[in-house]
Design a protein around this motif. Sequence first.
Motif, PDB file in Angstrom:
ATOM      1  N   LYS B 239       0.815  -1.216   0.000  1.00  0.00           N
ATOM      2  CA  LYS B 239       0.000   0.000   0.000  1.00  0.00           C
ATOM      3  C   LYS B 239       0.851   1.270   0.000  1.00  0.00           C
ATOM      4  CE  LYS B 239      -4.080  -1.922   2.225  1.00  0.00           C
ATOM      5  NZ  LYS B 239      -3.994  -2.683   3.473  1.00  0.00           N
ATOM      6  N   LEU B 240       2.140   1.134   0.253  1.00  0.00           N
ATOM      7  CA  LEU B 240       2.998   2.323   0.352  1.00  0.00           C
ATOM      8  C   LEU B 240       3.554   2.709  -1.017  1.00  0.00           C
ATOM      9  CD1 LEU B 240       5.026   1.398   3.559  1.00  0.00           C
ATOM     10  CD2 LEU B 240       3.103   3.007   3.383  1.00  0.00           C
ATOM     11  N   GLU B 241       3.536   3.994  -1.276  1.00  0.00           N
ATOM     12  CA  GLU B 241       4.055   4.498  -2.541  1.00  0.00           C
ATOM     13  C   GLU B 241       5.525   4.088  -2.727  1.00  0.00           C
ATOM     14  OE1 GLU B 241       1.739   5.847  -4.267  1.00  0.00           O
ATOM     15  OE2 GLU B 241       2.906   6.441  -6.007  1.00  0.00           O
ATOM     16  N   CYS B 242       6.300   4.151  -1.635  1.00  0.00           N
ATOM     17  CA  CYS B 242       7.739   3.877  -1.749  1.00  0.00           C
ATOM     18  C   CYS B 242       8.038   2.417  -2.088  1.00  0.00           C
ATOM     19  CB  CYS B 242       8.463   4.274  -0.466  1.00  0.00           C
ATOM     20  SG  CYS B 242       7.708   3.562   1.009  1.00  0.00           S
ATOM     21  N   GLY B 243       7.054   1.522  -1.935  1.00  0.00           N
ATOM     22  CA  GLY B 243       7.254   0.127  -2.327  1.00  0.00           C
ATOM     23  C   GLY B 243       7.082  -0.082  -3.821  1.00  0.00           C
ATOM     24  N   TYR B 254      14.316  10.589  -5.796  1.00  0.00           N
ATOM     25  CA  TYR B 254      13.953  10.480  -4.385  1.00  0.00           C
ATOM     26  C   TYR B 254      13.073   9.254  -4.163  1.00  0.00           C
ATOM     27  CZ  TYR B 254      15.938  15.014  -3.247  1.00  0.00           C
ATOM     28  OH  TYR B 254      16.818  16.054  -3.031  1.00  0.00           O
ATOM     29  N   VAL B 255      12.970   8.857  -2.897  1.00  0.00           N
ATOM     30  CA  VAL B 255      12.243   7.626  -2.591  1.00  0.00           C
ATOM     31  C   VAL B 255      10.762   7.733  -2.922  1.00  0.00           C
ATOM     32  CG1 VAL B 255      11.847   8.264  -0.164  1.00  0.00           C
ATOM     33  CG2 VAL B 255      11.870   5.846  -0.833  1.00  0.00           C
ATOM     34  N   CYS B 256      10.181   8.916  -2.760  1.00  0.00           N
ATOM     35  CA  CYS B 256       8.740   9.077  -2.974  1.00  0.00           C
ATOM     36  C   CYS B 256       8.452  10.560  -3.180  1.00  0.00           C
ATOM     37  CB  CYS B 256       7.958   8.539  -1.772  1.00  0.00           C
ATOM     38  SG  CYS B 256       8.139   9.585  -0.306  1.00  0.00           S
ATOM     39  N   PRO B 257       7.240  10.911  -3.581  1.00  0.00           N
ATOM     40  CA  PRO B 257       6.929  12.325  -3.833  1.00  0.00           C
ATOM     41  C   PRO B 257       6.862  13.160  -2.559  1.00  0.00           C
ATOM     42  CG  PRO B 257       5.310  10.860  -4.867  1.00  0.00           C
ATOM     43  CD  PRO B 257       6.124  10.023  -3.945  1.00  0.00           C
ATOM     44  N   ILE B 258       6.779  12.514  -1.411  1.00  0.00           N
ATOM     45  CA  ILE B 258       6.497  13.237  -0.177  1.00  0.00           C
ATOM     46  C   ILE B 258       7.740  13.803   0.498  1.00  0.00           C
ATOM     47  CG2 ILE B 258       5.510  12.953   2.146  1.00  0.00           C
ATOM     48  CD1 ILE B 258       3.740  10.714   0.827  1.00  0.00           C
ATOM     49  N   LEU B 259       8.851  13.074   0.411  1.00  0.00           N
ATOM     50  CA  LEU B 259      10.000  13.401   1.265  1.00  0.00           C
ATOM     51  C   LEU B 259      11.099  14.217   0.588  1.00  0.00           C
ATOM     52  CD1 LEU B 259      10.396  10.041   3.229  1.00  0.00           C
ATOM     53  CD2 LEU B 259       9.321  12.170   3.983  1.00  0.00           C
ATOM     54  N   ILE B 260      10.766  14.937  -0.480  1.00  0.00           N
ATOM     55  CA  ILE B 260      11.841  15.575  -1.232  1.00  0.00           C
ATOM     56  C   ILE B 260      12.555  16.696  -0.482  1.00  0.00           C
ATOM     57  CG2 ILE B 260      10.948  14.981  -3.505  1.00  0.00           C
ATOM     58  CD1 ILE B 260       9.909  17.908  -3.605  1.00  0.00           C
ATOM     59  N   PRO B 277      16.183  -0.632  -0.883  1.00  0.00           N
ATOM     60  CA  PRO B 277      15.262  -0.513   0.254  1.00  0.00           C
ATOM     61  C   PRO B 277      15.417   0.831   0.944  1.00  0.00           C
ATOM     62  CG  PRO B 277      16.591  -2.523   0.406  1.00  0.00           C
ATOM     63  CD  PRO B 277      17.188  -1.689  -0.684  1.00  0.00           C
ATOM     64  N   PHE B 278      14.370   1.230   1.668  1.00  0.00           N
ATOM     65  CA  PHE B 278      14.379   2.527   2.345  1.00  0.00           C
ATOM     66  C   PHE B 278      13.817   2.355   3.759  1.00  0.00           C
ATOM     67  CE2 PHE B 278      12.601   6.754   3.289  1.00  0.00           C
ATOM     68  CZ  PHE B 278      13.740   7.530   3.076  1.00  0.00           C
ATOM     69  N   GLY B 279      14.472   2.973   4.732  1.00  0.00           N
ATOM     70  CA  GLY B 279      14.003   2.903   6.121  1.00  0.00           C
ATOM     71  C   GLY B 279      12.975   3.984   6.402  1.00  0.00           C
ATOM     72  N   LEU B 280      11.831   3.616   6.958  1.00  0.00           N
ATOM     73  CA  LEU B 280      10.729   4.568   7.152  1.00  0.00           C
ATOM     74  C   LEU B 280      10.895   5.359   8.456  1.00  0.00           C
ATOM     75  CD1 LEU B 280       7.625   2.577   5.902  1.00  0.00           C
ATOM     76  CD2 LEU B 280       9.361   3.822   4.614  1.00  0.00           C
ATOM     77  N   SER B 281      11.913   6.224   8.476  1.00  0.00           N
ATOM     78  CA  SER B 281      12.240   6.933   9.710  1.00  0.00           C
ATOM     79  C   SER B 281      11.594   8.311   9.807  1.00  0.00           C
ATOM     80  CB  SER B 281      13.761   7.073   9.811  1.00  0.00           C
ATOM     81  OG  SER B 281      14.235   7.807   8.698  1.00  0.00           O
ATOM     82  N   SER B 283       8.344  11.117   9.925  1.00  0.00           N
ATOM     83  CA  SER B 283       6.999  11.195  10.496  1.00  0.00           C
ATOM     84  C   SER B 283       5.923  11.047   9.417  1.00  0.00           C
ATOM     85  CB  SER B 283       6.812  12.527  11.213  1.00  0.00           C
ATOM     86  OG  SER B 283       7.749  12.626  12.251  1.00  0.00           O
ATOM     87  N   ALA B 284       6.197  11.568   8.214  1.00  0.00           N
ATOM     88  CA  ALA B 284       5.207  11.433   7.137  1.00  0.00           C
ATOM     89  C   ALA B 284       4.925   9.962   6.857  1.00  0.00           C
ATOM     90  CB  ALA B 284       5.705  12.117   5.875  1.00  0.00           C
ATOM     91  N   CYS B 285       5.929   9.115   7.058  1.00  0.00           N
ATOM     92  CA  CYS B 285       5.749   7.681   6.832  1.00  0.00           C
ATOM     93  C   CYS B 285       4.628   7.147   7.724  1.00  0.00           C
ATOM     94  CB  CYS B 285       7.040   6.914   7.111  1.00  0.00           C
ATOM     95  SG  CYS B 285       8.439   7.481   6.127  1.00  0.00           S
ATOM     96  N   THR B 287       1.906   8.756   8.521  1.00  0.00           N
ATOM     97  CA  THR B 287       0.622   9.056   7.866  1.00  0.00           C
ATOM     98  C   THR B 287       0.338   8.056   6.751  1.00  0.00           C
ATOM     99  OG1 THR B 287       0.927  11.400   8.322  1.00  0.00           O
ATOM    100  CG2 THR B 287      -0.727  10.832   6.678  1.00  0.00           C
ATOM    101  N   CYS B 288       1.365   7.775   5.942  1.00  0.00           N
ATOM    102  CA  CYS B 288       1.182   6.825   4.841  1.00  0.00           C
ATOM    103  C   CYS B 288       0.642   5.508   5.357  1.00  0.00           C
ATOM    104  CB  CYS B 288       2.507   6.545   4.140  1.00  0.00           C
ATOM    105  SG  CYS B 288       3.122   7.943   3.230  1.00  0.00           S
ATOM    106  N   HIS B 289       1.271   5.025   6.431  1.00  0.00           N
ATOM    107  CA  HIS B 289       0.889   3.707   6.941  1.00  0.00           C
ATOM    108  C   HIS B 289      -0.412   3.783   7.735  1.00  0.00           C
ATOM    109  CE1 HIS B 289       1.077  -0.281   8.484  1.00  0.00           C
ATOM    110  NE2 HIS B 289       1.176   0.148   9.731  1.00  0.00           N
TER     111      HIS B 289
END
Lengths: 263, 297
Positions: B239-243, B254-260, B277-281, B283-285, B287-289
Motif C-alpha cells: 500500500k505504500l508508494e515507496c514500495g 527520491y524515494v517518494c513524492p512526499i520526502l523531497i 530498500p528505504f528505512g521509514l524513519s 513522520s510522514a511515513c 501518515t502513509c501507513h
Amino acid sequence: MRDLTRIAFFGGIYSNHYALQAALQIARAKGVDAIWALGDFGAFGPHPDRSIEILRGAEIPAIQGNYEESLSSGAEDCHCGYTDPRDNHYAQLSYDYTKANTKAEYRQWMGTLPTSARIELGNKRLRLCHGSPRRINEFLWKSNTSTPFVERMLRDEDADLIVCTHTGIHWDRLGPDGRGIVNVGALGRPANDGHTHVWFTILESGPAGLRVEHVPVEYDHRRLALEMADEGLPAEFIETIETGWWTTCLEILPAKERAAGRY
Amino acid sequence: MNLVQLERRPIGAYPQVPLVALDSVWFQVAGTLCNLECTHCFISSSPTNRSFEMMTEAEVAAHLEEARGLGVRAYYFTGGEPFLNKAMVPILARTLAQGPACVLTNGIPITARLAGELSRLSAGSEYSLELRISIDGYDAQSNDPIRGEGSFEKILLGVGRLAEVGLNPVITVTEACEGVASRAGRLKFLEVLRALGLSQPRLKILPLLRMGAEEKRLRPYQAHETLAGVELDRAAIDKLECGHARMVTKKGVYVCPILIDHPGARLAATLTESLVPFGLSYSACYTCHAEGLSCAT
Ligand code: SF4
Ligand SMILES: [Fe+2]
C-alpha cells in the motif's frame, strides 16, 4: 494429451448462470478444445450456487478469483480492490449476499482451486491469472497498462501471454511476435457499453499465429433481472443488467474507460 | 520531541521497505514553483520557492527512456504546478506514447487553449491522460483561506474548460476541507461538481501531511506518530508508494513524492540505481501507513 489449438476463457461469472449456460453452448458450437474459468464465480447476481453447479457439472478447470479466495478463507469482504466508499458499499452488499447463499461445501471447494495456471497453446506459454500474475485483485485496464509493463510481467513470469479478467472489460494487446496480454472480460456483467450482452474470449493458435476472438453472449437478461429483484439485490445492479451501463464500481475506472460509460 | 530529533533516530529501529516493483514514476516537473501558496502544502511550493528548479524536456525524456526499459506501468507529474512548465505539453506527448500519464494540477493554468491541447493528446493515445485537480472547500469561503484569495473561482474555470472538451478530472480534496471525509460531506461535494458540468464527478479524499506549511497551519507531528518498532507485512508494504514508485526531480531520484525536502530521501541520480530498500524513519511515513495515504490515483 493432444495439443490444444482453441481454448475458451470465461472471466468473472458473477452468478450469471444464464449467461454461463449460453456461453457454454456457444463455446461448444465453436468447437473449442477446452474451457477455463478465471475466477469470480459469485458476486453481483442471484443464486451463486447455480453457477458453481454448472461449472462443476461441466468439469471446467478453474482458478480462484478474489471472490473464491475470500469465500474459502471466510474473509469479511471481497477484496475487490476498490478505493471509493460508495463502490465499497455496493461491493459489500454483493459479498454478503453471495457469502450467505453459497453452500459451505462449495466454499471449501473454492479453496482447493489453484490461484494461477500455466498452459500451452501452439508454441505460446500462457500464464492464467485472475487480476494480474502478481496479485489476484490487481486491475489491468487497457488504458492504464503500459506495454513495457506487460513486457516486464512476461519476463518475470517466463511466459508469452498473460490471460486475465477481474476488471470486467475485455481487451487485448499482442506484439508482432504474438506475445502480450488478453483480458477476457466478464460473463456476469455487460461491458459498460450500453449493450446487454456479455463476453468471453477464445484464443486460437493457427499457422498465422495466435488469434484472439472476444465473443459476445446474448442471454435471457430479463429473466436474470427478475431473479435479482426477487432476491432483493440492489436496483443499481439490476439496472446494469437491463441497460448495459455500470452504475457502481465506477471510481476504479481510468479516464478512458470511465468516459466510455454513461455514469 | 520535534521532527528533526525524530529523524535522527537510528535507522535500524524503523521498518525497511524494499522497492517491490517500479510501477509508477513521478516527475517533479515544475520543481517547487507554483502559482499558488497553499497553507497546507507539505513541500511549501510557492511562486518564489526555488529549492527545486523545473525539469527540462530532455531531462524528462532521459528518465522516460530508462523507465521504459524497467517496465514502468504509469507516470505522474507534479510540482509545484506542472503546467507552469512551458514544455509540459510535449512532455505529456512523449509520455503518452509509452504509458498512462496523470498530472496533479491546481487547474488555474488551464486555459481554453491548453484544454484543447490536452484533449488532443488524450484522444491521440491508447493510454489514459488523467488530470487531478485539488480543491479545498465546497465554496470560495472555505477554499480561499487555504489556497489563496480568488482561487476557488479560477479553479472552477479550469475545471469547466476541461469539462467542455470532454476531459473529466479527478477532484482531490484534503481533509483540511471540513467534514469532507463523512458521507454527507462527500455527497455535498459531488453535488458541487455536478453543478460544474461534470456529469460523472470523480472525487478522491486525501489525508493531510503535517509538514512543510501544514506544520504551521494546524499542528506538527507528535512524538508517538512514528513507525519506530513497527513491523510491516507484505500487504502493508504494497500500500505504500515507496514500495512501488520513485520520484524524479531536478536534483535526482527520491524515494517518494512526499520526502523531497529531506536530503536523506534522495537515493541516486538514475532510476536504476534508486531501486534500493528505504528505512521509514520520517513522520510522514506514519501518515502513509496509519492513514493509508496513497499518492497514486
Ligand atoms: S513518506 Fe510514505 S511513501 Fe515516502 S518513504 Fe515514507 S512511507 Fe514511503
Ligand atoms: Fe475479481
